[in-house]
Structure formats: structure tokens, C-alpha cells
Design a protein around this motif. Structure first.
Motif, PDB file in Angstrom:
ATOM      1  N   THR A   1       0.856  -1.181   0.000  1.00 38.53           N
ATOM      2  CA  THR A   1       0.000   0.000   0.000  1.00 38.53           C
ATOM      3  C   THR A   1       0.896   1.237   0.000  1.00 38.53           C
ATOM      4  OG1 THR A   1      -1.766  -1.126   1.200  1.00 38.53           O
ATOM      5  CG2 THR A   1      -1.780   1.279   1.228  1.00 38.53           C
ATOM      6  N   PHE A   2       0.796   2.045  -1.052  1.00 41.62           N
ATOM      7  CA  PHE A   2       1.582   3.266  -1.177  1.00 41.62           C
ATOM      8  C   PHE A   2       0.695   4.460  -0.793  1.00 41.62           C
ATOM      9  CE2 PHE A   2       3.828   0.298  -3.783  1.00 41.62           C
ATOM     10  CZ  PHE A   2       5.163   0.653  -3.668  1.00 41.62           C
TER      11      PHE A   2
ATOM     12  N   ALA B   1       7.863   0.286 -10.529  1.00 43.41           N
ATOM     13  CA  ALA B   1       8.209  -0.790 -11.460  1.00 43.41           C
ATOM     14  C   ALA B   1       7.668  -0.509 -12.860  1.00 43.41           C
ATOM     15  CB  ALA B   1       7.697  -2.131 -10.950  1.00 43.41           C
ATOM     16  N   GLY B   2       7.749   0.744 -13.287  1.00 39.87           N
ATOM     17  CA  GLY B   2       7.310   1.102 -14.631  1.00 39.87           C
ATOM     18  C   GLY B   2       5.832   1.334 -14.781  1.00 39.87           C
ATOM     19  N   ASN B   3       5.043   1.239 -13.700  1.00 38.70           N
ATOM     20  CA  ASN B   3       3.598   1.421 -13.758  1.00 38.70           C
ATOM     21  C   ASN B   3       3.216   2.738 -13.078  1.00 38.70           C
ATOM     22  OD1 ASN B   3       2.996  -1.215 -14.914  1.00 38.70           O
ATOM     23  ND2 ASN B   3       3.605  -2.030 -12.929  1.00 38.70           N
ATOM     24  N   LEU B   4       2.426   3.540 -13.771  1.00 38.82           N
ATOM     25  CA  LEU B   4       1.914   4.783 -13.197  1.00 38.82           C
ATOM     26  C   LEU B   4       0.756   4.426 -12.270  1.00 38.82           C
ATOM     27  CD1 LEU B   4       1.943   7.894 -13.141  1.00 38.82           C
ATOM     28  CD2 LEU B   4       0.329   7.847 -15.050  1.00 38.82           C
TER      29      LEU B   4
ATOM     30  N   GLN C   1      -0.679  -2.182  -4.682  1.00 34.81           N
ATOM     31  CA  GLN C   1       0.047  -2.632  -5.866  1.00 34.81           C
ATOM     32  C   GLN C   1       0.720  -3.966  -5.571  1.00 34.81           C
ATOM     33  OE1 GLN C   1       0.027  -1.268  -8.750  1.00 34.81           O
ATOM     34  NE2 GLN C   1       1.739  -2.100  -9.897  1.00 34.81           N
ATOM     35  N   GLN C   2       0.489  -4.945  -6.464  1.00 28.76           N
ATOM     36  CA  GLN C   2       1.185  -6.224  -6.375  1.00 28.76           C
ATOM     37  C   GLN C   2       2.582  -6.070  -6.973  1.00 28.76           C
ATOM     38  OE1 GLN C   2       0.084  -9.473  -5.288  1.00 28.76           O
ATOM     39  NE2 GLN C   2       2.222  -9.998  -5.564  1.00 28.76           N
ATOM     40  N   ILE C   3       3.600  -6.484  -6.233  1.00 29.28           N
ATOM     41  CA  ILE C   3       4.987  -6.354  -6.678  1.00 29.28           C
ATOM     42  C   ILE C   3       5.667  -7.704  -6.521  1.00 29.28           C
ATOM     43  CG2 ILE C   3       7.191  -5.169  -6.326  1.00 29.28           C
ATOM     44  CD1 ILE C   3       5.724  -2.809  -5.236  1.00 29.28           C
ATOM     45  N   TRP C   4       6.408  -8.107  -7.565  1.00 28.17           N
ATOM     46  CA  TRP C   4       7.152  -9.355  -7.517  1.00 28.17           C
ATOM     47  C   TRP C   4       8.532  -9.102  -6.921  1.00 28.17           C
ATOM     48  CZ3 TRP C   4       3.155 -11.940  -7.932  1.00 28.17           C
ATOM     49  CH2 TRP C   4       2.246 -11.817  -8.969  1.00 28.17           C
TER      50      TRP C   4
ATOM     51  N   TRP D   1       5.208   3.639   2.189  1.00 30.85           N
ATOM     52  CA  TRP D   1       4.540   2.415   1.752  1.00 30.85           C
ATOM     53  C   TRP D   1       4.700   1.354   2.817  1.00 30.85           C
ATOM     54  CZ3 TRP D   1       8.988   4.152  -0.713  1.00 30.85           C
ATOM     55  CH2 TRP D   1      10.121   3.357  -0.592  1.00 30.85           C
ATOM     56  N   GLN D   2       3.829   0.354   2.735  1.00 34.05           N
ATOM     57  CA  GLN D   2       3.843  -0.726   3.711  1.00 34.05           C
ATOM     58  C   GLN D   2       3.374  -2.002   3.037  1.00 34.05           C
ATOM     59  OE1 GLN D   2       1.392   0.000   7.139  1.00 34.05           O
ATOM     60  NE2 GLN D   2       2.144  -1.776   8.273  1.00 34.05           N
ATOM     61  N   ARG D   3       4.082  -3.072   3.319  1.00 36.98           N
ATOM     62  CA  ARG D   3       3.707  -4.379   2.760  1.00 36.98           C
ATOM     63  C   ARG D   3       2.602  -4.990   3.608  1.00 36.98           C
ATOM     64  NH1 ARG D   3       7.629  -9.704   2.429  1.00 36.98           N
ATOM     65  NH2 ARG D   3       6.171 -11.077   1.329  1.00 36.98           N
ATOM     66  N   GLU D   4       1.562  -5.469   2.950  1.00 38.68           N
ATOM     67  CA  GLU D   4       0.455  -6.077   3.669  1.00 38.68           C
ATOM     68  C   GLU D   4       0.846  -7.474   4.151  1.00 38.68           C
ATOM     69  OE1 GLU D   4      -3.100  -6.090   1.420  1.00 38.68           O
ATOM     70  OE2 GLU D   4      -3.056  -3.929   0.987  1.00 38.68           O
ATOM     71  N   GLN D   5       0.363  -7.822   5.324  1.00 41.61           N
ATOM     72  CA  GLN D   5       0.628  -9.145   5.859  1.00 41.61           C
ATOM     73  C   GLN D   5      -0.214 -10.169   5.090  1.00 41.61           C
ATOM     74  OE1 GLN D   5       2.886  -9.986   8.088  1.00 41.61           O
ATOM     75  NE2 GLN D   5       3.549  -7.861   8.358  1.00 41.61           N
ATOM     76  N   GLU D   6       0.454 -11.186   4.566  1.00 42.26           N
ATOM     77  CA  GLU D   6      -0.227 -12.218   3.806  1.00 42.26           C
ATOM     78  C   GLU D   6      -0.243 -13.520   4.612  1.00 42.26           C
ATOM     79  OE1 GLU D   6       1.607 -12.703   0.069  1.00 42.26           O
ATOM     80  OE2 GLU D   6       1.164 -10.669  -0.621  1.00 42.26           O
ATOM     81  N   PRO D   7      -1.339 -14.270   4.517  1.00 38.15           N
ATOM     82  CA  PRO D   7      -1.375 -15.552   5.231  1.00 38.15           C
ATOM     83  C   PRO D   7      -0.316 -16.492   4.665  1.00 38.15           C
ATOM     84  CG  PRO D   7      -3.218 -15.369   3.690  1.00 38.15           C
ATOM     85  CD  PRO D   7      -2.547 -14.029   3.735  1.00 38.15           C
TER      86      PRO D   7
END
Length: 574
Positions: free
Chosen positions: A357-358, A371-374, A390-393, A416-422
Motif C-alpha cells: 500500500t503506497f 516498477a514502470g507502472n503509473l 500494488q502487487q509487486i514481484w 509504503w507498507q507491505r500487507e501481511q499475507e497468510p
């Protein structure tokens, strides 16, 4: 009677008369206090009496304008939806999926406000080709502020207007996908990151044949007009041309030319920029390759301009620890002005895979590329806070922030903050262990690991999984089986390359790019456990993989392979 007596007598009478005149209003006032009376104005109309218990109903506030459009049906069961909410935010996409955000163009926004001001709320339904395989039902729910009830034709006009907006959004999305494929292909050919490639121009055009005007010896091209795009990319000072149709065909033109600074101004070549104004694409503004003066960049590269348009050379280049500033009414630093300036911050950052989340807060305008995406585009004056998921690899990606300040206070803050994923569940492998990679070398960690019941895939132009590339991917399949001793025949149908191992022994090798083809091999196996390993890679175009084996009787070892529809690979070579 003496004169003085007449004088006193007249004065007394006058006092008595004055007392009478003064006492009359007091009597009237006293009477009004005892018995209230209402004397209506001569010009006022009588007002009907309202019972004390009755309360006038409040006037309802007008509903906020909004619009919901839905189209569904057809033989494939399509379902599309587009909404414009009360904040004039536009969302669109397939039903049941995450809707994507977009904005109305200036012309579309003007038309929308005309409809809102003209028409009252209405519901509209239309069926196209009822009863046929391509039957489509269009439903429109419109909330307006006007007083006019639209006719059936006017309702249909609004529905057609929304359909045209949806078609525009799909066209822009497809064009962006084709540009991304071209950038990925060029990055693979040059061995660089796609973020290092600049999109110069995207031009809609019509090619003379199905091969997009690129003839190849021995290849037949259908002579049909093919609409598509000409894409001009630039990397390391050299420009490259790609041609596409409007679906998924992307082809590179072999020739390349130098940077436009060294290009002649005479007759343009096919790889030069088109003379018409190019259509902008949703790719980040390239970072300048020059440095006004030596500066060491360890964090963010901050470039500050003395104008709000990011024009010309920056007046200041420096290293910024973070994009988190609140200058108030002051300037970032000399010689940057306090008002009417702009800035660009760029940095290459390593991300682990996940959803981020940005949050970008700014006064005034701001844009953000990841990553090249507006991902955020609020290029207008005024204070605002924007957030986006935003999904980031996993990997190193460029992050670029652009900002401009008009007058008054100035601030810009990025976080920004990375969401906690199960935690991902460990796949249960009962047949084939399948590992899919986003490269053609089976390198690194697989993007997807799962169980496959059989190796029988015809992905065509698609992908094994939404996390795996449509092109330039690879896969490995492993399995241990119990087999009796005997002779076995192994079959592989592949597009592009594959190889097969039995107990780590290579028995089939077609590790080259090519069209769909069949390979077979007869192998003598001892009884017991055997480990099979099938490796596969896909370049571009169609993708397919079929693998199977069968035990042969001694009398059939010399028999030719059956090519009828009853063969184990029937239909896979079509």
C-alpha cells in the motif's frame, strides 16, 4: 366679567379637553391587554390554521449523481460493469473481479454533467439479438438532478455513450499490454531490466498483411488489412521498432537506429519516430542521463527545477535520504524558488513479493511510478492524499516521484507498507510436482508450485497461472512411479522446447525454440521405482506440452507409430 376671569376659564376648558384626548388610547390599550385581537393586514391573505400536532415534512436533499452500467450474456457468458460514483470516480472491469480505476476524459466529463443536469433518475434495459447465441443484455441505472424524464431513445443514447467509454478503456488496456510485451521482449534480447527501456511512441496503424508487414522467407502471410500499433522503444541510446496487431501478436523489426541526436533529418526510416504526434503511454518519464555537476547518490536522486513543468535542466541535484518534506512557505534550498517549482525523485529499491500500500501526500500535484507502472496521477493543484495497492514481484524495481508546487505551502510525503499475507499452504503432491518459473532457464525460486494430475496442457497464448508470464516462462515436472520390467515408449508433444529424463538419464532432448512437434523414444526399464523429470520452456506465441508413456509388447517394438485419431497424442499436433 373681568378679562382675567375669562382667561382662566378658557385655560381650564382646554386642560379638560386635552385629558380626554390622552385617556382614549390608554383605554384602548387596556382593553387589548384583557382581550387579545388579531387585526389582519388589509393586503394579507388569510392563512389556513395548522393543527398544533402537524409538523411540515422536511424537503428531501437531492441525491448525488451516479451511474451503473452492466452488460452480460453471449455464448461465452460475458459480464462487464462500469460505474461512476458520487465522487465522479470511474471503475470498470469484469463482473466478480477486482474493478480497475480510470478517469473520464475532459469531453466525457462535460457530456456526463450535461446528462446529470438535464435528466431525472431512470432505469434502462435493452436486449440485443434476443434468443441468439450472441444475446447481450444491457442495464443502466442513472441518478440525475434534472427535471426532464428522458425518452426511450435518449436513455439508449446514454447507454451507447457508456458503452463507448468501456470500449475506449479496453482499447487503452490492450495497448498498454502490447507495449509491456514489447518492452519485456527487448529487455530479454538485450539482457537488461525492462525499467531501463523508454517508450518513445505508440502509433495506431493498419498493416498490409497478417505478418504486420514483416516478410519472412518460407512464411505465408494472409493478405488482409490488420489493424495494430507501431511501438518505438529506446535503450542505451538506440531505438527499436516493434509491430503488433490488436490482440497478442508482437514482432520486432530487425533494423535498429541510433539515438535521435545522431539521426539524420532527411527521409525517415521505418524505425524513426512517426511524423505525427505520438500517443503517450502509461510509462514513467525517463530519468535524465546527464548530471549538471558531480553528486554522490546513495538514496533518492532529487532533481529540482525552477519551473512547475519539470522543463529544462534542474537547478539543483542532490541526494535525499527520503521523500518526506514539509517546506511550509519556504523553498527546498537555494537556488530553488519558494513557489512555482517542481522536483523528481528516483531510486531503485528491492522489494519482496507481496501486496504493498503506497501513500502519497502532497500540496500541490504529484505522480508516482512503481516498477514502470503509473499508480498515482494527481497532476493538479491543491492538497490531497492518495493511496493505492500494488502487487509487486520479488526483485529490484524503479520508484519515481514527480511533484510540482504552485503558491502557498509546499509539502510531499511518500510512504509504503507491505500487507501481511497468510502463509502459503504446502501443496499436497499426489501425481506430478509442477514448478513454474518466470524465466526460460529454470533459474531461481519457482513462482508457483502445485500438483498436476497429468502433463497435458494447451495454454495457447495464455499462461499456466496468473503469477506466471504468458511468454518466456519454464516449468519442471517430477514424479516417481512403480513400473514392471519391460520396454516403454515415451511421447512428447511440445511448443517450444522440452527434455525428458528417466532416473536422471536424458532420453528425449528438444531444448530449442520451435513450433508444435512430436518426439518419441523407446527405452528398456528394469522393474521397480523410476523417477521421471520433464522440463519445458516457452518463448513467444502458442504454448503446449503433452507427455505420456506406454509399455510395449515384444511383437510391437518394430511397429510404426499410429497416427490415427485413436493414438495417444491424437489432436495434439493440430
Amino acid at each position: 366679567m373681568p378679562k382675567w376671569l375669562w382667561f382662566f376659564w378658557g385655560f381650564g376648558v382646554a386642560l379638560i379637553l386635552m385629558g380626554v384626548v390622552l385617556l382614549k388610547p390608554l383605554e384602548h390599550l387596556s382593553a387589548n391587554q384583557d382581550t387579545p385581537q388579531i387585526t389582519p393586514s388589509p393586503t394579507a391573505r388569510p392563512t389556513p390554521m395548522v393543527p398544533p400536532s402537524a409538523t411540515p415534512a422536511p424537503t428531501p436533499l437531492p441525491a448525488e449523481p451516479s451511474l451503473t452500467w452492466r452488460r452480460e450474456g453471449g455464448i461465452a457468458g460475458f459480464c462487464d460493469v462500469l460505474t461512476i460514483d458520487d465522487k465522479i470516480a470511474l471503475h470498470y472491469g469484469r463482473c466478480g473481479t477486482g474493478l480497475r480505476f480510470a478517469e473520464l476524459t475532459a469531453e466525457e466529463l462535460r457530456a456526463y454533467w450535461v446528462y446529470v443536469a438535464r435528466y431525472t433518475s431512470f432505469e434502462f434495459t435493452r436486449q440485443d439479438n434476443p434468443g441468439g447465441p450472441d444475446n447481450m443484455t444491457v442495464r443502466l441505472s442513472f441518478v440525475g438532478r434534472g427535471a426532464r424524464v428522458p425518452t426511450a431513445e435518449e436513455q439508449a443514447e446514454v447507454a451507447r455513450w457508456v458503452s463507448a467509454i468501456y470500449a475506449r478503456l479496453l482499447t487503452e488496456e490492450q495497448r498498454a499490454e502490447l507495449v509491456a510485451q514489447a518492452r519485456l521482449d527487448l529487455a530479454r534480447r538485450l539482457g537488461i531490466s525492462p525499467d531501463a527501456i523508454r517508450t518513445v511512441a505508440v502509433e495506431a496503424t493498419t498493416w498490409p498483411d497478417a505478418c504486420l508487414g514483416i516478410a519472412e522467407e518460407g512464411v505465408f502471410c494472409a493478405q488482409v488489412l490488420t489493424p495494430g500499433y507501431r511501438i518505438i522503444l529506446e535503450a542505451n541510446g538506440t531505438r527499436y521498432e516493434y509491430r503488433t496487431n490488436q490482440q497478442d501478436l508482437v514482432r520486432a523489426v530487425k533494423q535498429a537506429q541510433a539515438s535521435p541526436t545522431a539521426a539524420p533529418t532527411a527521409q525517415p526510416t521505418p524505425t524513426e519516430l512517426p511524423t505525427a504526434a505520438p500517443t503517450p503511454t502509461a510509462c514513467p518519464t525517463p530519468l535524465p542521463t546527464w548530471t549538471p555537476w558531480p553528486v554522490t547518490i546513495t538514496d533518492w536522486r532529487g532533481e529540482y527545477y525552477g519551473n512547475p513543468e519539470l522543463q529544462g535542466a534542474p537547478v539543483l541535484v542532490r541526494n535525499d535520504r527520503e521523500v518526506h518534506f514539509d517546506w511550509g512557505y519556504g523553498a527546498p534550498a537555494a537556488p530553488v524558488p519558494a513557489d512555482y517549482f517542481s522536483a523528481r525523485w528516483s531510486r531503485r529499491i528491492h522489494f519482496e513479493e507481496g501486496i504493498y500500500t503506497f501513500r502519497l501526500e502532497a500540496d500541490d500535484g504529484v505522480r508516482l511510478w512503481v516498477a514502470g507502472n503509473l499508480v498515482i496521477d494527481r497532476w493538479r493543484g491543491g492538497y490531497g492524499v492518495d493511496t493505492v495497492r500494488q502487487q509487486i514481484w520479488t526483485g529490484d524495481h524503479d520508484v519515481v516521484v514527480e511533484y510540482f508546487e504552485l503558491a502557498g505551502t509546499a509539502l510531499v510525503r511518500l510512504s509504503w507498507q507491505r500487507e501481511q499475507e497468510p502463509p502459503k499452504p504446502t501443496p499436497v503432491i499426489t501425481a506430478w510436482r509442477a514448478e513454474y518459473y518466470n524465466n526460460t532457464d529454470l533459474a531461481g525460486a519457482p513462482r508457483v508450485v502445485r500438483n498436476e494430475d497429468e502433463i497435458a496442457f494447451d495454454w495457447r497464448e495464455g499462461s499456466p497461472d496468473h503469477k506466471v508470464n504468458r511468454d518466456y516462462f519454464a516449468a519442471r515436472f517430477t514424479r516417481t512411479v512403480e513400473l514392471p520390467a519391460g520396454s516403454y515408449r515415451f511421447y512428447v508433444v511440445v511448443d517450444d522446447g522440452a527434455r525428458v529424463y528417466v532416473d536422471d538419464r536424458l532420453i528425449l532432448d528438444a531444448w530449442t525454440e520451435g513450433i508444435r512437434r512430436l518426439l518419441t523414444r523407446d527405452v528398456e526399464l528394469a522393474g521397480g521405482s523410476h523417477t521421471f523429470r520433464v522440463e519445458y520452456f516457452e518463448q513467444t506465441g502458442g504454448a503446449a506440452l503433452f507427455f505420456r508413456w506406454e509399455r510395449l509388447n515384444p511383437n510391437t517394438l518394430s511397429r510404426k507409430l499410429p497416427l490415427g485419431r485413436g493414438a495417444v497424442f491424437a489432436g495434439w499436433l493440430d
